[in-house]
Design a protein around this motif. Structure first.
Motif, PDB file in Angstrom:
ATOM      1  N   THR A  26       0.830  -1.201   0.000  1.00 43.63           N
ATOM      2  CA  THR A  26       0.000   0.000   0.000  1.00 43.63           C
ATOM      3  C   THR A  26       0.862   1.247   0.000  1.00 43.63           C
ATOM      4  N   LYS A  27       0.485   2.189  -0.863  1.00 44.07           N
ATOM      5  CA  LYS A  27       1.182   3.479  -0.976  1.00 44.07           C
ATOM      6  C   LYS A  27       0.137   4.589  -0.928  1.00 44.07           C
ATOM      7  N   TRP A  28       0.475   5.670  -0.262  1.00 40.46           N
ATOM      8  CA  TRP A  28      -0.368   6.848  -0.237  1.00 40.46           C
ATOM      9  C   TRP A  28       0.279   7.864  -1.168  1.00 40.46           C
ATOM     10  N   VAL A  29      -0.474   8.303  -2.180  1.00 45.62           N
ATOM     11  CA  VAL A  29       0.063   9.237  -3.167  1.00 45.62           C
ATOM     12  C   VAL A  29      -0.931  10.373  -3.349  1.00 45.62           C
ATOM     13  N   VAL A  33      -5.102   6.330  -1.929  1.00 46.92           N
ATOM     14  CA  VAL A  33      -4.491   5.121  -1.379  1.00 46.92           C
ATOM     15  C   VAL A  33      -4.483   4.064  -2.483  1.00 46.92           C
ATOM     16  N   TYR A  34      -3.304   3.558  -2.810  1.00 48.81           N
ATOM     17  CA  TYR A  34      -3.133   2.545  -3.854  1.00 48.81           C
ATOM     18  C   TYR A  34      -2.546   1.285  -3.233  1.00 48.81           C
ATOM     19  N   THR A  35      -3.196   0.148  -3.463  1.00 50.05           N
ATOM     20  CA  THR A  35      -2.686  -1.131  -2.978  1.00 50.05           C
ATOM     21  C   THR A  35      -2.383  -2.009  -4.177  1.00 50.05           C
ATOM     22  N   ILE A  50      -3.973  -2.807  -9.536  1.00 52.46           N
ATOM     23  CA  ILE A  50      -3.877  -1.900  -8.395  1.00 52.46           C
ATOM     24  C   ILE A  50      -5.277  -1.542  -7.938  1.00 52.46           C
ATOM     25  N   GLU A  51      -5.501  -1.677  -6.639  1.00 55.34           N
ATOM     26  CA  GLU A  51      -6.764  -1.249  -6.036  1.00 55.34           C
ATOM     27  C   GLU A  51      -6.559   0.179  -5.556  1.00 55.34           C
ATOM     28  N   ALA A  52      -7.457   1.090  -5.919  1.00 55.47           N
ATOM     29  CA  ALA A  52      -7.301   2.497  -5.552  1.00 55.47           C
ATOM     30  C   ALA A  52      -8.507   2.993  -4.772  1.00 55.47           C
ATOM     31  N   THR A  53      -8.242   3.773  -3.740  1.00 56.69           N
ATOM     32  CA  THR A  53      -9.286   4.492  -3.015  1.00 56.69           C
ATOM     33  C   THR A  53      -9.004   5.968  -3.257  1.00 56.69           C
ATOM     34  N   VAL A  54      -9.940   6.617  -3.938  1.00 58.42           N
ATOM     35  CA  VAL A  54      -9.739   7.998  -4.363  1.00 58.42           C
ATOM     36  C   VAL A  54     -10.810   8.879  -3.709  1.00 58.42           C
ATOM     37  N   PRO A  55     -10.428   9.754  -2.778  1.00 58.61           N
ATOM     38  CA  PRO A  55     -11.406  10.637  -2.144  1.00 58.61           C
ATOM     39  C   PRO A  55     -12.001  11.624  -3.154  1.00 58.61           C
ATOM     40  N   PRO A  56     -13.189  12.171  -2.869  1.00 58.18           N
ATOM     41  CA  PRO A  56     -13.795  13.162  -3.764  1.00 58.18           C
ATOM     42  C   PRO A  56     -12.841  14.315  -4.053  1.00 58.18           C
ATOM     43  N   GLY A  57     -12.785  14.712  -5.319  1.00 56.36           N
ATOM     44  CA  GLY A  57     -11.932  15.824  -5.731  1.00 56.36           C
ATOM     45  C   GLY A  57     -10.472  15.474  -5.916  1.00 56.36           C
ATOM     46  N   ARG A  58     -10.114  14.202  -5.728  1.00 56.93           N
ATOM     47  CA  ARG A  58      -8.712  13.787  -5.849  1.00 56.93           C
ATOM     48  C   ARG A  58      -8.539  12.905  -7.085  1.00 56.93           C
ATOM     49  N   GLY A  59      -7.409  12.270  -7.191  1.00 56.00           N
ATOM     50  CA  GLY A  59      -7.099  11.398  -8.318  1.00 56.00           C
ATOM     51  C   GLY A  59      -5.816  11.836  -8.979  1.00 56.00           C
ATOM     52  N   SER A  60      -5.304  10.992  -9.840  1.00 59.51           N
ATOM     53  CA  SER A  60      -4.044  11.319 -10.503  1.00 59.51           C
ATOM     54  C   SER A  60      -4.255  12.425 -11.529  1.00 59.51           C
ATOM     55  N   SER A  61      -3.193  13.129 -11.825  1.00 55.46           N
ATOM     56  CA  SER A  61      -3.265  14.157 -12.860  1.00 55.46           C
ATOM     57  C   SER A  61      -3.307  13.473 -14.227  1.00 55.46           C
ATOM     58  N   PRO A  62      -3.800  14.159 -15.258  1.00 59.78           N
ATOM     59  CA  PRO A  62      -3.845  13.539 -16.589  1.00 59.78           C
ATOM     60  C   PRO A  62      -2.463  13.033 -17.002  1.00 59.78           C
ATOM     61  N   HIS A  63      -2.433  11.815 -17.505  1.00 58.25           N
ATOM     62  CA  HIS A  63      -1.166  11.211 -17.930  1.00 58.25           C
ATOM     63  C   HIS A  63      -1.461  10.153 -18.983  1.00 58.25           C
ATOM     64  N   ALA A  64      -0.432   9.679 -19.645  1.00 62.36           N
ATOM     65  CA  ALA A  64      -0.581   8.644 -20.674  1.00 62.36           C
ATOM     66  C   ALA A  64       0.443   7.549 -20.427  1.00 62.36           C
ATOM     67  N   LEU A  74     -14.957   0.432 -11.568  1.00 67.54           N
ATOM     68  CA  LEU A  74     -15.406   1.360 -10.537  1.00 67.54           C
ATOM     69  C   LEU A  74     -16.466   0.690  -9.673  1.00 67.54           C
ATOM     70  N   LEU A  75     -16.211   0.586  -8.374  1.00 68.73           N
ATOM     71  CA  LEU A  75     -17.158  -0.069  -7.466  1.00 68.73           C
ATOM     72  C   LEU A  75     -18.212   0.881  -6.927  1.00 68.73           C
ATOM     73  N   SER A  76     -17.824   2.124  -6.646  1.00 73.44           N
ATOM     74  CA  SER A  76     -18.796   3.098  -6.165  1.00 73.44           C
ATOM     75  C   SER A  76     -18.269   4.497  -6.425  1.00 73.44           C
ATOM     76  N   GLY A  77     -19.185   5.443  -6.447  1.00 72.34           N
ATOM     77  CA  GLY A  77     -18.809   6.829  -6.677  1.00 72.34           C
ATOM     78  C   GLY A  77     -18.671   7.145  -8.152  1.00 72.34           C
ATOM     79  N   GLU A  78     -17.987   8.231  -8.442  1.00 70.16           N
ATOM     80  CA  GLU A  78     -17.768   8.680  -9.812  1.00 70.16           C
ATOM     81  C   GLU A  78     -16.308   9.055  -9.986  1.00 70.16           C
ATOM     82  N   LEU A  79     -15.791   8.846 -11.186  1.00 64.73           N
ATOM     83  CA  LEU A  79     -14.454   9.312 -11.548  1.00 64.73           C
ATOM     84  C   LEU A  79     -14.541  10.001 -12.901  1.00 64.73           C
ATOM     85  N   GLU A  80     -13.799  11.093 -13.029  1.00 64.82           N
ATOM     86  CA  GLU A  80     -13.708  11.777 -14.318  1.00 64.82           C
ATOM     87  C   GLU A  80     -12.468  11.266 -15.040  1.00 64.82           C
TER      88      GLU A  80
END
Length: 90
Positions: A26-29, A33-35, A50-64, A74-80
């Motif tokens: 597990t790493k916090w970035v 939280v990424y496991t 990788i299992e990710a827990t992403v709080p509202p308003g967070r997430g990785s920056s755009p990348h390729a 996606l198990l619950s919530g929304e991601l952009e």
């Protein structure tokens, strides 16, 4: 099991990888939280998971990724997401 030939060598090999829900590296970035459940190194280069827990308003920056294919479940919530020049919410 019906329909399975017990002499078929495909059913005598072992290769299951089991990582319990509370295990993995597990790493916090940046507030997320990424496991790591599986890596290319322990799947013969076939998969990284990788299992990710992403709080509202967070997430990785755009990348390729230039040499990997990425998929999400996606198990619950929304991601952009940003797909090229198109944004969508899942």
């Amino acid at each position: 099991m019906p329909g399975i030939d017990p002499d078929d060598p495909r059913y005598h090999r072992r290769g299951v990888m089991y990582v319990p829900a509370d295990q993995g590296i597990t790493k916090w970035v940046s507030g997320d939280v990424y496991t790591v459940k599986a890596t290319a190194g322990n799947t013969g280069g076939a998969l990284g998971f990788i299992e990710a827990t992403v709080p509202p308003g967070r997430g990785s920056s755009p990348h390729a990724h230039s040499s990997e294919t990425e998929a999400f479940y996606l198990l619950s919530g929304e991601l952009e997401f940003l797909d090229g020049d198109q944004r969508f919410t899942a």
